[in-house]
Design a protein around this motif. Structure first.
Motif, PDB file in Angstrom:
ATOM      1  N   GLN A 193       0.812  -1.214   0.000  1.00  0.00           N
ATOM      2  CA  GLN A 193       0.000   0.000   0.000  1.00  0.00           C
ATOM      3  C   GLN A 193       0.847   1.266   0.000  1.00  0.00           C
ATOM      4  O   GLN A 193       0.336   2.358   0.235  1.00  0.00           O
ATOM      5  CB  GLN A 193      -0.948   0.002   1.205  1.00  0.00           C
ATOM      6  N   GLU A 194       2.131   1.129  -0.289  1.00  0.00           N
ATOM      7  CA  GLU A 194       3.030   2.287  -0.198  1.00  0.00           C
ATOM      8  C   GLU A 194       2.581   3.436  -1.096  1.00  0.00           C
ATOM      9  O   GLU A 194       2.619   4.605  -0.701  1.00  0.00           O
ATOM     10  CB  GLU A 194       4.456   1.868  -0.560  1.00  0.00           C
ATOM     11  N   GLN A 195       2.132   3.112  -2.308  1.00  0.00           N
ATOM     12  CA  GLN A 195       1.730   4.165  -3.233  1.00  0.00           C
ATOM     13  C   GLN A 195       0.517   4.922  -2.706  1.00  0.00           C
ATOM     14  O   GLN A 195       0.498   6.166  -2.717  1.00  0.00           O
ATOM     15  CB  GLN A 195       1.430   3.574  -4.609  1.00  0.00           C
ATOM     16  N   ALA A 196      -0.509   4.196  -2.240  1.00  0.00           N
ATOM     17  CA  ALA A 196      -1.708   4.851  -1.708  1.00  0.00           C
ATOM     18  C   ALA A 196      -1.385   5.656  -0.457  1.00  0.00           C
ATOM     19  O   ALA A 196      -1.889   6.773  -0.279  1.00  0.00           O
ATOM     20  CB  ALA A 196      -2.782   3.810  -1.406  1.00  0.00           C
ATOM     21  N   ILE A 197      -0.547   5.106   0.401  1.00  0.00           N
ATOM     22  CA  ILE A 197      -0.170   5.825   1.616  1.00  0.00           C
ATOM     23  C   ILE A 197       0.609   7.084   1.263  1.00  0.00           C
ATOM     24  O   ILE A 197       0.419   8.147   1.859  1.00  0.00           O
ATOM     25  CB  ILE A 197       0.642   4.899   2.547  1.00  0.00           C
ATOM     26  N   GLY A 198       1.480   6.979   0.257  1.00  0.00           N
ATOM     27  CA  GLY A 198       2.234   8.142  -0.180  1.00  0.00           C
ATOM     28  C   GLY A 198       1.357   9.260  -0.705  1.00  0.00           C
ATOM     29  O   GLY A 198       1.720  10.440  -0.623  1.00  0.00           O
ATOM     30  N   ARG A 199       0.212   8.914  -1.245  1.00  0.00           N
ATOM     31  CA  ARG A 199      -0.729   9.933  -1.741  1.00  0.00           C
ATOM     32  C   ARG A 199      -1.545  10.567  -0.627  1.00  0.00           C
ATOM     33  O   ARG A 199      -2.309  11.503  -0.872  1.00  0.00           O
ATOM     34  CB  ARG A 199      -1.682   9.299  -2.756  1.00  0.00           C
ATOM     35  N   GLY A 200      -1.444  10.030   0.576  1.00  0.00           N
ATOM     36  CA  GLY A 200      -2.181  10.602   1.701  1.00  0.00           C
ATOM     37  C   GLY A 200      -3.464   9.895   2.055  1.00  0.00           C
ATOM     38  O   GLY A 200      -4.317  10.464   2.742  1.00  0.00           O
ATOM     39  N   LYS A 201      -3.625   8.632   1.630  1.00  0.00           N
ATOM     40  CA  LYS A 201      -4.904   7.966   1.875  1.00  0.00           C
ATOM     41  C   LYS A 201      -5.157   7.693   3.353  1.00  0.00           C
ATOM     42  O   LYS A 201      -6.302   7.757   3.820  1.00  0.00           O
ATOM     43  CB  LYS A 201      -4.984   6.659   1.078  1.00  0.00           C
ATOM     44  N   LEU A 202      -4.110   7.375   4.125  1.00  0.00           N
ATOM     45  CA  LEU A 202      -4.313   7.137   5.552  1.00  0.00           C
ATOM     46  C   LEU A 202      -4.757   8.415   6.262  1.00  0.00           C
ATOM     47  O   LEU A 202      -5.659   8.384   7.106  1.00  0.00           O
ATOM     48  CB  LEU A 202      -3.035   6.594   6.188  1.00  0.00           C
ATOM     49  N   GLU A 203      -4.107   9.542   5.945  1.00  0.00           N
ATOM     50  CA  GLU A 203      -4.514  10.806   6.560  1.00  0.00           C
ATOM     51  C   GLU A 203      -5.941  11.164   6.177  1.00  0.00           C
ATOM     52  O   GLU A 203      -6.707  11.667   7.004  1.00  0.00           O
ATOM     53  CB  GLU A 203      -3.549  11.919   6.132  1.00  0.00           C
ATOM     54  N   TRP A 204      -6.283  10.888   4.925  1.00  0.00           N
ATOM     55  CA  TRP A 204      -7.654  11.158   4.452  1.00  0.00           C
ATOM     56  C   TRP A 204      -8.664  10.344   5.243  1.00  0.00           C
ATOM     57  O   TRP A 204      -9.700  10.868   5.672  1.00  0.00           O
ATOM     58  CB  TRP A 204      -7.731  10.837   2.962  1.00  0.00           C
ATOM     59  N   LYS A 205      -8.385   9.060   5.465  1.00  0.00           N
ATOM     60  CA  LYS A 205      -9.333   8.186   6.157  1.00  0.00           C
ATOM     61  C   LYS A 205      -9.368   8.433   7.659  1.00  0.00           C
ATOM     62  O   LYS A 205     -10.443   8.404   8.278  1.00  0.00           O
ATOM     63  CB  LYS A 205      -8.986   6.711   5.916  1.00  0.00           C
ATOM     64  N   LEU A 206      -8.210   8.651   8.258  1.00  0.00           N
ATOM     65  CA  LEU A 206      -8.098   8.579   9.713  1.00  0.00           C
ATOM     66  C   LEU A 206      -7.825   9.916  10.388  1.00  0.00           C
ATOM     67  O   LEU A 206      -7.760   9.974  11.626  1.00  0.00           O
ATOM     68  CB  LEU A 206      -7.006   7.582  10.097  1.00  0.00           C
ATOM     69  N   ARG A 207      -7.700  10.992   9.607  1.00  0.00           N
ATOM     70  CA  ARG A 207      -7.439  12.296  10.222  1.00  0.00           C
ATOM     71  C   ARG A 207      -8.327  13.401   9.681  1.00  0.00           C
ATOM     72  O   ARG A 207      -8.768  14.283  10.440  1.00  0.00           O
ATOM     73  CB  ARG A 207      -5.970  12.683  10.007  1.00  0.00           C
TER      74      ARG A 207
END
Length: 332
Positions: free
Chosen positions: A25-39
Motif C-alpha cells: 500500500q506504499e503508493q496509496a499511503i504516499g498519496r495521503g490515503k491514511l490521513e484522508w481516512k483517519l485524520r
C-alpha cells in the motif's frame, strides 16, 4: 510472545507501522490515503488498536477504525468502521486479531462498530467478536458489453455494447463538489432510514471530491439529486462503479441511466452497485436494468455486519433498516 494492546489516535508512528506491515500500500499511503481516512474526515480523528511486542516495543499488529457521523433512527450518533486488520506473520494464530477488536470495545466511545469483512476475517467477526451478520454485501450488476461474459465461453465470440433499457436524462450538471442542495436531497432521501452514515455535503465533498487516490464523475440535478460513478480495471475486465445514487423517483432513474451511458462509452464491461432491497433507490436501480448479483458469480467474497456498543441494539443489528452504497467501501 508477550504483547500489550492500546487504542491510539492516528500518528506518524502508525503510518510507519502501516508501511512496514502493508508495503503493497506504499503508493496509496504516499498519496495521503491514511490521513484522508483517519485524520481529515468529517467524523473526526480515527482510532487505531495496536499490538506491541514487549521485547523491543515493535508494533506487530494494527486494526484501524474510521469514524463517522451516523444516522440511528431519528438521532445522529458516532460509529466506527473497522478496516485494515494487519498482523505480522510471526504473530498470526495467537489471538492478536481478536484482542485488537476487544481493545476497541473496551476503550472507544461509540454507538456501534460495523464493516465489511472478507472471507478470511468473517469467521472471527461473526463468531467470538459478536457481530450481527447481515450476509454478503448487497451487490447489483448491470452488464454493459457482451464480451465480458461471452469470453468465458470462447474468446472468438463478439464483444458488443448491450442496449440500454433506461432512458438517460440530459437535465443535469457535471458537479465538482456539493453544497446545501445535496444536504437537502439527503435529508429527504434518508427520512425513513434506520442506520446510515450521514451523507450531507460535508461528507460527500470529503468522500468524492477530496479522495486522494480516486476520481469520480458526478451528475447532479437542480434539486440536489445526484449519481457518482467511476471506472477501473478490475476483476478481469473494465468495471464501472455506481458509487452513489441519491434522489427521488422522479429524477433518479434518468440520472442512473445517464451514468450507465457514460460508463458504456468508457468501454466498461459491466456496472456494479451496492443497494439493499429496502433502500429508497432500489426501484430506480432495477428500472435502469440492474439485477442482484448471485453469490456464485461474485468476483470477491465480502460480508456485511455490525455490533451495537452504546447504541440501541435492536435498531443497529437489524439489516432491514440499513443503507449502504459503494461510498461505504474504502477500496473503490
Amino acid at each position: 510472545m508477550d504483547v500489550s494492546y492500546q487504542l491510539v489516535g492516528y500518528s506518524d508512528e502508525i503510518r510507519d507501522a502501516y508501511l512496514k506491515l502493508l508495503p503493497e500500500q506504499e503508493q496509496a499511503i504516499g498519496r495521503g490515503k491514511l490521513e484522508w481516512k483517519l485524520r481529515d474526515g468529517p467524523g473526526g480523528t480515527g482510532a487505531v488498536a495496536v499490538a506491541v511486542a514487549s521485547a523491543g516495543g515493535e508494533i506487530i499488529g494494527v486494526n484501524a477504525f474510521m469514524p463517522s457521523r451516523f444516522r440511528i433512527g431519528e438521532r445522529t450518533g458516532r460509529a466506527y468502521q473497522s478496516m485494515d486488520t494487519i498482523v505480522t506473520p510471526a504473530a498470526r494464530g495467537k489471538g492478536v486479531f481478536g484482542r485488537l477488536i476487544n481493545c476497541f470495545y473496551e476503550e472507544a466511545e461509540a454507538d456501534l462498530l460495523y464493516g465489511f469483512p472478507n472471507a478470511n476475517s468473517s469467521p472471527g467477526f461473526f463468531g467470538k467478536l459478536g457481530w450481527a451478520h447481515f450476509g454478503p454485501v448487497p451487490m447489483l450488476f448491470r452488464p454493459l458489453r457482451s464480451g465480458y461474459f461471452l469470453k468465458r465461453v470462447s474468446r472468438f465470440l463478439p464483444d458488443l455494447p448491450i442496449p440500454m433499457l433506461a432512458r438517460g436524462t440530459e437535465d443535469f450538471e457535471r458537479a465538482l463538489g456539493f453544497d446545501a442542495r445535496a444536504s437537502a436531497a439527503w435529508r429527504r432521501f434518508s427520512a425513513g432510514l434506520g442506520c446510515a452514515v450521514e451523507r450531507d455535503a460535508e461528507f460527500l465533498n470529503w468522500r468524492l471530491r477530496d479522495n486522494p487516490s480516486e476520481r469520480y464523475d458526478i451528475l447532479q440535478a437542480e434539486d440536489g439529486s445526484f449519481v457518482a460513478h467511476t471506472t477501473t480495471d478490475k476483476h478481469g475486465g473494465r468495471i464501472g462503479y455506481v458509487m452513489e445514487a441519491i434522489g427521488g423517483p422522479e429524477t433518479l432513474p434518468g440520472l442512473i441511466g445517464a451514468a450507465l451511458r457514460e460508463l458504456q462509452a468508457a468501454r466498461a464491461d459491466a456496472a456494479l452497485a451496492w443497494c439493499l432491497p429496502g433502500s429508497p433507490n432500489y426501484a430506480a436501480y432495477r428500472k435502469a436494468g440492474f439485477y442482484p448479483l448471485p453469490e456464485r458469480l461474485r468476483p470477491i467474497v465480502i460480508n456485511f455486519g455490525a455490533r451495537a456498543l452504546a447504541g440501541p441494539a435492536a435498531a443497529i443489528e437489524d439489516a432491514r433498516g440499513w443503507y449502504v452504497s459503494y461510498l461505504d467501501s474504502d477500496t473503490v
